[in-house]
Design a protein around this motif. Structure first.
Motif, short mmCIF file in Angstrom:
data_model
loop_
_atom_site.label_atom_id
_atom_site.label_comp_id
_atom_site.label_asym_id
_atom_site.label_seq_id
_atom_site.Cartn_x
_atom_site.Cartn_y
_atom_site.Cartn_z
N SER A 52 0.83 -1.21 0.00
CA SER A 52 0.00 0.00 0.00
C SER A 52 0.86 1.26 0.00
CB SER A 52 -0.92 0.01 1.22
OG SER A 52 -1.96 -0.94 1.08
N SER A 53 1.93 1.24 0.80
CA SER A 53 2.77 2.44 0.90
C SER A 53 3.47 2.75 -0.40
CB SER A 53 3.78 2.27 2.04
OG SER A 53 4.80 1.35 1.71
N VAL A 54 4.01 1.72 -1.08
CA VAL A 54 4.76 1.98 -2.31
C VAL A 54 3.83 2.24 -3.51
CG1 VAL A 54 6.80 0.72 -1.55
CG2 VAL A 54 5.02 -0.50 -2.83
N GLN A 55 2.60 1.75 -3.43
CA GLN A 55 1.63 2.04 -4.49
C GLN A 55 0.89 3.35 -4.23
OE1 GLN A 55 -1.04 -1.25 -5.18
NE2 GLN A 55 0.62 -2.68 -5.68
N GLY A 56 0.93 3.82 -2.99
CA GLY A 56 0.22 5.05 -2.65
C GLY A 56 -1.28 4.88 -2.68
N ARG A 57 -1.75 3.70 -2.31
CA ARG A 57 -3.18 3.43 -2.32
C ARG A 57 -3.51 2.31 -1.35
NH1 ARG A 57 -5.13 0.92 -7.88
NH2 ARG A 57 -6.68 0.01 -6.50
N CYS A 58 -4.71 2.36 -0.80
CA CYS A 58 -5.21 1.29 0.05
C CYS A 58 -6.69 1.04 -0.30
CB CYS A 58 -5.08 1.65 1.53
SG CYS A 58 -5.74 0.37 2.63
N PRO A 59 -7.03 -0.21 -0.62
CA PRO A 59 -6.13 -1.37 -0.66
C PRO A 59 -5.24 -1.36 -1.91
CG PRO A 59 -8.34 -2.02 -1.34
CD PRO A 59 -8.44 -0.58 -0.89
N PRO A 60 -4.16 -2.12 -1.86
CA PRO A 60 -3.26 -2.19 -3.01
C PRO A 60 -3.79 -3.16 -4.06
CG PRO A 60 -2.44 -3.60 -1.27
CD PRO A 60 -3.68 -2.92 -0.72
N HIS A 61 -3.21 -3.07 -5.24
CA HIS A 61 -3.52 -4.10 -6.24
C HIS A 61 -2.35 -5.07 -6.34
CE1 HIS A 61 -1.05 -1.79 -9.07
NE2 HIS A 61 -1.73 -0.72 -8.73
N SER A 62 -2.45 -6.03 -7.24
CA SER A 62 -1.69 -7.27 -7.11
C SER A 62 -0.37 -7.36 -7.87
CB SER A 62 -2.60 -8.44 -7.53
OG SER A 62 -2.01 -9.67 -7.23
N PHE A 63 0.21 -6.25 -8.29
CA PHE A 63 1.51 -6.27 -9.00
C PHE A 63 1.48 -7.23 -10.20
CE2 PHE A 63 3.02 -5.18 -4.60
CZ PHE A 63 3.48 -3.91 -4.89
N GLU A 64 0.51 -7.05 -11.06
CA GLU A 64 0.41 -7.95 -12.21
C GLU A 64 1.49 -7.66 -13.26
OE1 GLU A 64 -1.37 -10.62 -12.23
OE2 GLU A 64 -2.12 -10.04 -10.25
N ARG A 65 1.88 -6.41 -13.39
CA ARG A 65 2.89 -6.04 -14.41
C ARG A 65 4.27 -6.00 -13.74
NH1 ARG A 65 -1.35 -2.62 -15.47
NH2 ARG A 65 -0.30 -0.76 -14.63
N THR A 66 4.91 -7.17 -13.73
CA THR A 66 6.21 -7.35 -13.07
C THR A 66 7.26 -7.73 -14.10
OG1 THR A 66 5.17 -8.06 -11.00
CG2 THR A 66 7.47 -8.66 -11.33
N LEU A 286 24.06 3.54 0.48
CA LEU A 286 25.15 4.47 0.77
C LEU A 286 24.87 5.84 0.16
CD1 LEU A 286 28.07 4.99 1.81
CD2 LEU A 286 28.88 4.07 -0.38
N GLY A 287 24.25 5.84 -1.03
CA GLY A 287 23.94 7.09 -1.70
C GLY A 287 22.77 7.83 -1.09
N ASN A 288 21.71 7.08 -0.70
CA ASN A 288 20.53 7.69 -0.10
C ASN A 288 19.80 6.63 0.73
OD1 ASN A 288 17.96 8.77 0.50
ND2 ASN A 288 17.99 10.08 -1.29
N PRO A 289 19.82 6.74 2.05
CA PRO A 289 19.21 5.71 2.89
C PRO A 289 17.72 5.51 2.64
CG PRO A 289 20.64 7.13 4.20
CD PRO A 289 20.52 7.77 2.84
N ARG A 290 17.03 6.51 2.11
CA ARG A 290 15.58 6.36 1.88
C ARG A 290 15.27 5.31 0.81
NH1 ARG A 290 15.99 12.02 2.57
NH2 ARG A 290 16.07 12.38 0.31
N VAL A 291 16.26 4.97 0.01
CA VAL A 291 16.03 4.02 -1.08
C VAL A 291 15.51 2.68 -0.57
CG1 VAL A 291 18.36 3.02 -1.14
CG2 VAL A 291 17.04 3.15 -3.24
N VAL A 292 15.94 2.30 0.63
CA VAL A 292 15.59 0.98 1.16
C VAL A 292 14.09 0.81 1.38
CG1 VAL A 292 16.02 -0.65 3.05
CG2 VAL A 292 17.85 0.83 2.25
N ARG A 293 13.40 1.91 1.63
CA ARG A 293 11.96 1.81 1.88
C ARG A 293 11.18 1.35 0.66
NH1 ARG A 293 10.80 4.96 6.49
NH2 ARG A 293 8.63 4.29 6.22
N TRP A 294 11.82 1.37 -0.50
CA TRP A 294 11.18 0.92 -1.74
C TRP A 294 11.49 -0.53 -2.07
CZ3 TRP A 294 7.57 3.94 -3.88
CH2 TRP A 294 7.54 5.27 -3.45
N PHE A 295 12.26 -1.19 -1.19
CA PHE A 295 12.70 -2.56 -1.42
C PHE A 295 11.97 -3.54 -0.49
CE2 PHE A 295 17.22 -0.73 -2.27
CZ PHE A 295 16.79 -0.21 -3.47
N GLN A 296 11.77 -4.74 -1.00
CA GLN A 296 11.33 -5.87 -0.20
C GLN A 296 12.28 -7.03 -0.47
OE1 GLN A 296 9.75 -7.55 2.69
NE2 GLN A 296 8.55 -5.77 2.03
N ALA A 297 12.76 -7.68 0.57
CA ALA A 297 13.68 -8.81 0.41
C ALA A 297 12.88 -10.07 0.12
CB ALA A 297 14.52 -8.99 1.67
#
Length: 367
Positions: A52-66, A286-297
């Motif tokens: 929801s946070s990375v899509q900017g919407r709630c509820p989120p949709h299902s990441f069909e275009r990957t 290292l370049g910008n710590p905020r980048v990690v918030r866009w990642f999922q392991a």
């Protein structure tokens, strides 16, 4: 005095912001209203909130275009005997991926995701591999310097590779991709990745050395020595993203770093694969710590440096299957779980909608 124009790297670094906190909050509220005990879906709940946070919407949709983007490159350090396979396997695997016979090809088909291969430094002419594929458009060089004794890239080559990754991210996002997966391909690539992890987590080399492609004890000892020597060369530049990638990374790792930074700059989430991609993520951090918030392991690989990288990134892997192939395969296995997480948040009924009671009445009056 007129200021010099920003480089693509600087523009990417400067443009990264946090995902949407309002959508994340709305997702947490909705999770509490769904027909289940609070927390009973475990990590799926956290994944849905992140979506929801990375899509900017709630509820989120299902990441069909990957889309999986596999960055391929050979590494001069392979000459030190740090891999169980010869260097020519990289070029051979390029053909296998393009023919649809690789693990990434099969798993992408199963997960309904696209695959793109980008040759950054394969030690072969891949431009003739298939007439329809422009995989070598961003190629920087053939192989890299042997990082235990020389730089992987020149400063100019590192800059070109980073900017190539930025352009690839732009191309995919402009084409409508909702979720990106970075993959890696290259004999010897876990050695520079382990060097980067060792430097960026301040971990002694012996603790980051894994078996890679399945090396024996003698190969493991050679790999330890190579990482030790490369780390010594890289350590003084541990605060300089571009210089670090030039000294101890490679064109593929540099391109991945630019790719990850630009994805975050363009507010597009990324599902991280294994060690090599996570080393690039550490470099991006290292370049910008905020980048990690866009990642999922996606998963925890069998490489010890991968766990160190994820801990430093502050990311919890979705899966632990003992995988260590790369190519984006671990992320593709985790993708259906991420999609399931988004669908539970979007499609489950709330207690009010289903007319389900939220607590058990015992008749006991504590007063």
């Amino acid at each position: 005095m007129t200021e010099a124009p920003r480089t693509p790297l600087q523009a990417a670094l400067d443009g990264i912001d946090y995902p949407d906190s309002d959508s994340a909050h709305a997702a947490k509220v909705r999770q509490a209203e769904l027909t289940k005990p609070a927390g009973s879906l475990g990590l799926l709940e956290e994944l849905s909130i992140w979506a929801s946070s990375v899509q900017g919407r709630c509820p989120p949709h299902s990441f069909e275009r990957t889309r999986v983007v596999v960055f391929a490159g050979d590494h001069g350090i392979a000459a030190a005997g740090v891999s169980a396979y010869p260097a020519e396997v990289t070029a051979q695997m390029v053909g296998n991926i393009l023919a649809g016979g690789a693990a990434v090809s099969v798993l992408a088909a199963a997960a309904d995701a696209g695959v793109r291969l980008v040759d950054m430094s394969v030690d072969a002419d891949t431009s003739q591999e298939v007439s329809r594929s422009d995989i070598s458009r961003y190629k920087v060089r053939r192989s890299t310097g042997r990082i235990d004794t020389e730089d992987a890239l020149t400063a100019n080559e590192a800059e070109r590779a980073i900017e190539a990754g930025i352009r690839v991210a732009d191309e995919e996002i402009d084409a409508g991709v909702e979720l990106l997966i970075a993959g890696d391909l290259g004999i010897g690539n876990t050695t520079p990745a382990s060097v980067l992890v060792s430097v960026l987590t301040d971990t002694e080399p012996i603790k980051v050395v894994g078996r890679g492609t399945g090396i024996d004890d003698a190969g493991w000892i050679r790999k330890c020595a190579a990482i030790r020597d490369a780390r010594r060369r890289a350590w003084p530049h541990r605060d300089d993203l571009s210089r670090l990638l030039a000294i101890a990374g490679g064109a593929d790792l540099a391109a991945m770093t630019g790719f990850l930074l630009q994805a975050a700059n363009r507010r597009t989430p990324v599902l991280l694969d294994g060690l090599v991609v996570s080393a690039a993520a550490l470099t991006a951090q290292l370049g910008n710590p905020r980048v990690v918030r866009w990642f999922q392991a996606a998963h925890l690989s069998a490489e010890p440096a991968h766990d160190l990288a994820l801990r430093r990134l502050g990311l919890t892997p979705v899966l632990d299957l003992g995988m260590r192939l790369g190519e984006g395969t671990g992320a593709l296995v985790a993708l259906p779980i991420l999609r399931a997480a988004t669908r539970t948040l979007a499609e489950m009924s709330t207690f009010d909608e289903a007319a389900v009671s939220t607590s058990v009445s015992t008749g006991f009056d504590p007063a």
